[in-house]
Design an enzyme around this catalytic site. Sequence first.
Site, mmCIF file in Angstrom:
data_model
loop_
_atom_site.group_PDB
_atom_site.id
_atom_site.type_symbol
_atom_site.label_atom_id
_atom_site.label_comp_id
_atom_site.label_asym_id
_atom_site.label_seq_id
_atom_site.Cartn_x
_atom_site.Cartn_y
_atom_site.Cartn_z
ATOM 1 N N ARG A 99 0.806 -1.226 0.000
ATOM 2 C CA ARG A 99 0.000 0.000 0.000
ATOM 3 C C ARG A 99 0.839 1.276 0.000
ATOM 4 N NH1 ARG A 99 -4.034 -2.124 4.598
ATOM 5 N NH2 ARG A 99 -5.423 -3.384 3.286
ATOM 6 N N CYS A 135 -9.601 -1.438 5.367
ATOM 7 C CA CYS A 135 -11.060 -1.258 5.454
ATOM 8 C C CYS A 135 -11.436 0.003 6.232
ATOM 9 C CB CYS A 135 -11.698 -2.474 6.092
ATOM 10 S SG CYS A 135 -10.859 -3.042 7.571
ATOM 11 N N ARG A 241 -11.545 -2.732 18.813
ATOM 12 C CA ARG A 241 -12.282 -3.908 18.332
ATOM 13 C C ARG A 241 -13.534 -4.063 19.188
ATOM 14 N NH1 ARG A 241 -11.412 -5.975 13.679
ATOM 15 N NH2 ARG A 241 -9.247 -6.596 14.009
ATOM 16 N N HIS A 248 -17.898 -1.979 10.292
ATOM 17 C CA HIS A 248 -17.180 -1.026 11.153
ATOM 18 C C HIS A 248 -18.006 0.237 11.359
ATOM 19 C CE1 HIS A 248 -13.701 -3.470 10.909
ATOM 20 N NE2 HIS A 248 -12.999 -2.821 10.000
HETATM 21 C C1 2RA Z 1 -9.145 -5.113 10.854
HETATM 22 N N1 2RA Z 1 -8.538 -3.551 9.112
HETATM 23 O O1 2RA Z 1 -10.304 -4.704 10.927
HETATM 24 C C2 2RA Z 1 -8.308 -4.890 9.622
HETATM 25 C C3 2RA Z 1 -8.639 -5.924 8.605
HETATM 26 N N2 2RA Z 1 -7.995 -5.694 7.393
HETATM 27 O O2 2RA Z 1 -8.581 -5.750 11.752
#
Ligand code: 2RA
Length: 340
Positions: A99, A135, A241, A248
């Site tokens: 990237r 993402c 997370r 997301h």
């Molecule tokens: C994640 N962005 O959500 C990363 C996955 N590619 O952990």
Amino acid sequence: DGPALAVVGVTGAVGQEFLRVLSDRDFPYRNLRLLASRRSAGRRIEFEGREYVVEELREESFAGVDVALFSAGGSVSREMGPAAVERGVVVVDNSSAFRMDPGVPLVIPEVNPDAMTHIRLAGRAKGALIANPNCSTIICLMAATPLHRHAKVVRMVVSTYQAASGAGAAAMEELEEQTREVLDGKQPTCKIFKQQYAFNLFSHNAPVLSNGYNEEEMKLVKETRKIWNDKDVKVTATCIRVPVMRAHAESVNLQFEKPLDEETARQILKGAAGVVVIDDRASNHFPTPLEVSNKDHVAIGRIRPDLSQEGNLGLDIFVCGDQIRKGAALNAVQIAEMLL
Ligand code: 2RA
């Protein structure tokens, strides 16, 4: 008449979504090769009325291939991406491997299509490599860029609430399994994450760097600067997370060079490609991960002036997007469509 297409990592969450998106968008492939690790080779996959046998990924797999969609992790991309390019393949890579390479376009089709105007299949003999952004970057910039184009973002503060899918199919299974275990009064089983995930949230599982940021946060910082071609824009991020399956959510605070009032911002976003505004204060209805799951668009709401800034130079928004779809597979297939 269409390209000879290969899907690398076809049995993973994003690989499976590649197939769904290719079919949904009636991508005009001439033929299709499904490639995966030795462990998955031999599996039979039914796709668009045909049965395919998954082949083990080898350099020879790319003979005669025009376009390859990769989502098999950074090490596979580093090892096999250049080999495919040498065989004349245009590789669209979903991993983070290339990237930040200066020579590799990092593309969100609705945001910076001009980064790949020099790469088309017609008359092309040489291969090329195009990188799919992370993402959380795609989802954030789908919302922030239309506003940036209008009033120039000078600083962006992002807090992400990232779904299990970003850590792969196994993490989605872990969330489901742990939720059952907790409800059954059992000790939750931690395999993917070292701590309980169900009914919990934690700082993103990516490695933490010496500057105190984790790799996920630094991807947002660096990829934004590359995609906007603006090495000065100030970006900071905190990536978390959360126990959500596949979409997301991101809280984004923007500071502009020129004033941008909320009504103008709302109109700009309503006219933006790939974006839906869900901003109903009366009924307190704003974007949610469940409502954008399996959808192509990114949903934006909570559009309001940042009251800690003077003169309409600040705006707060809240964004949701499907991590597997627009956050990965759809964006990559849209890049492949631009090659045609
Ligand atoms: C994640 N962005 O959500 C990363 C996955 N590619 O952990």
